[in-house]
Design a protein around this motif. Structure first.
Motif, PDB file in Angstrom:
ATOM      1  N   GLY A   1       0.821  -1.213   0.000  1.00 39.95           N
ATOM      2  CA  GLY A   1       0.000   0.000   0.000  1.00 39.95           C
ATOM      3  C   GLY A   1       0.849   1.256   0.000  1.00 39.95           C
ATOM      4  O   GLY A   1       0.601   2.194  -0.762  1.00 39.95           O
ATOM      5  N   SER A   2       1.880   1.288   0.837  1.00 37.97           N
ATOM      6  CA  SER A   2       2.775   2.445   0.902  1.00 37.97           C
ATOM      7  C   SER A   2       3.549   2.615  -0.400  1.00 37.97           C
ATOM      8  O   SER A   2       3.740   3.729  -0.876  1.00 37.97           O
ATOM      9  CB  SER A   2       3.759   2.292   2.063  1.00 37.97           C
ATOM     10  OG  SER A   2       3.060   2.260   3.275  1.00 37.97           O
ATOM     11  N   ILE A   3       3.971   1.514  -0.974  1.00 37.41           N
ATOM     12  CA  ILE A   3       4.720   1.588  -2.230  1.00 37.41           C
ATOM     13  C   ILE A   3       3.814   2.085  -3.360  1.00 37.41           C
ATOM     14  O   ILE A   3       4.240   2.898  -4.188  1.00 37.41           O
ATOM     15  CB  ILE A   3       5.376   0.238  -2.564  1.00 37.41           C
ATOM     16  CG1 ILE A   3       6.418  -0.109  -1.484  1.00 37.41           C
ATOM     17  CG2 ILE A   3       6.020   0.269  -3.941  1.00 37.41           C
ATOM     18  CD1 ILE A   3       6.991  -1.506  -1.591  1.00 37.41           C
ATOM     19  N   HIS A   4       2.577   1.630  -3.391  1.00 41.97           N
ATOM     20  CA  HIS A   4       1.615   2.140  -4.397  1.00 41.97           C
ATOM     21  C   HIS A   4       1.503   3.657  -4.277  1.00 41.97           C
ATOM     22  O   HIS A   4       1.505   4.366  -5.288  1.00 41.97           O
ATOM     23  CB  HIS A   4       0.233   1.511  -4.201  1.00 41.97           C
ATOM     24  CG  HIS A   4       0.038   0.203  -4.876  1.00 41.97           C
ATOM     25  ND1 HIS A   4       0.203   0.006  -6.219  1.00 41.97           N
ATOM     26  CD2 HIS A   4      -0.335  -1.003  -4.374  1.00 41.97           C
ATOM     27  CE1 HIS A   4      -0.050  -1.258  -6.534  1.00 41.97           C
ATOM     28  NE2 HIS A   4      -0.368  -1.891  -5.431  1.00 41.97           N
ATOM     29  N   LYS A   5       1.397   4.171  -3.062  1.00 46.13           N
ATOM     30  CA  LYS A   5       1.274   5.609  -2.852  1.00 46.13           C
ATOM     31  C   LYS A   5       2.490   6.352  -3.376  1.00 46.13           C
ATOM     32  O   LYS A   5       2.384   7.400  -4.004  1.00 46.13           O
ATOM     33  CB  LYS A   5       1.072   5.927  -1.367  1.00 46.13           C
ATOM     34  CG  LYS A   5      -0.292   5.580  -0.859  1.00 46.13           C
ATOM     35  CD  LYS A   5      -0.417   5.874   0.622  1.00 46.13           C
ATOM     36  CE  LYS A   5      -1.731   5.359   1.166  1.00 46.13           C
ATOM     37  NZ  LYS A   5      -1.826   5.522   2.614  1.00 46.13           N
ATOM     38  N   ILE A   6       3.674   5.810  -3.127  1.00 45.35           N
ATOM     39  CA  ILE A   6       4.915   6.452  -3.590  1.00 45.35           C
ATOM     40  C   ILE A   6       4.948   6.508  -5.115  1.00 45.35           C
ATOM     41  O   ILE A   6       5.256   7.549  -5.695  1.00 45.35           O
ATOM     42  CB  ILE A   6       6.158   5.694  -3.057  1.00 45.35           C
ATOM     43  CG1 ILE A   6       6.267   5.892  -1.528  1.00 45.35           C
ATOM     44  CG2 ILE A   6       7.425   6.148  -3.761  1.00 45.35           C
ATOM     45  CD1 ILE A   6       7.260   4.960  -0.867  1.00 45.35           C
TER      46      ILE A   6
END
Length: 180
Positions: free
Chosen positions: A172-177
């Protein structure tokens, strides 16, 4: 919040980074004296590939990884390489990675959902890897299904569950980045 279109350069960078991470993760191993396969960090990255890339990108990233290894670049588990690794007793797991990430990327949905990612990884991705790996292990070693399961699957289940959940958690965090 509306997402902006992602550039080809960003997509290529994402794929290249995941290929590189996959290559590096193959070096992080714990050998098991009773198994032909060590415990490796690689399933964590394989899950990330399935969670972060489109089906085509996921397939291509694993194909590039396999071709690098077959060409002699030491990217397979423990720094091994060559066609013998793919055609050997544990090669089915590597081919299973390619099939699993493609199916996972297709089934995970279009938006990040932790529970869905975990379910797709645990109920689809991991079993594909185990079945393909176990099949080749049995075919090339003459092991029966019970012995292949006991040496090529069972010891890996607990940590593969942790790796699958961990990869889903950070996806999820990587998608946001990548979508900034």
């Amino acid at each position: 919040m509306k997402q902006r279109p992602v550039s080809k350069a960003t997509e290529m960078t994402k794929v290249a980074l995941l290929v590189a991470m996959n290559c590096i993760s193959a070096y992080i191993i714990i050998p098991l004296p009773f198994s032909l396969s060590p415990i490796a960090m690689q399933p964590f990255i394989v899950n990330l590939i399935g969670y972060l890339l489109t089906p085509k990108q996921a397939f291509m990233s694993m194909l590039v990884y396999i071709l690098l290894g077959m060409a002699g670049v030491p990217v397979f588990t423990g720094g091994t390489s060559g066609p013998g690794k793919i055609l050997g007793p544990t090669g089915g797991y590597i081919i299973g990675f390619m099939v699993a990430v493609t199916v996972m990327a297709y089934l995970r949905g279009s938006g990040y959902n932790f529970k869905r990612y975990v379910l797709v990884g645990l109920l689809i991705g991991v079993p594909i890897i185990y079945v393909m790996g176990m099949a080749q292990l049995m075919l090339l070693t003459g092991m029966d299904a019970q012995k292949a399961f006991l040496t090529g699957v069972l010891p890996f289940i607990p940590l593969d569950i942790v790796k699958c959940v961990g990869a889903a958690a950070i996806a999820g965090s990587i998608h946001k980045i990548f979508n900034r």
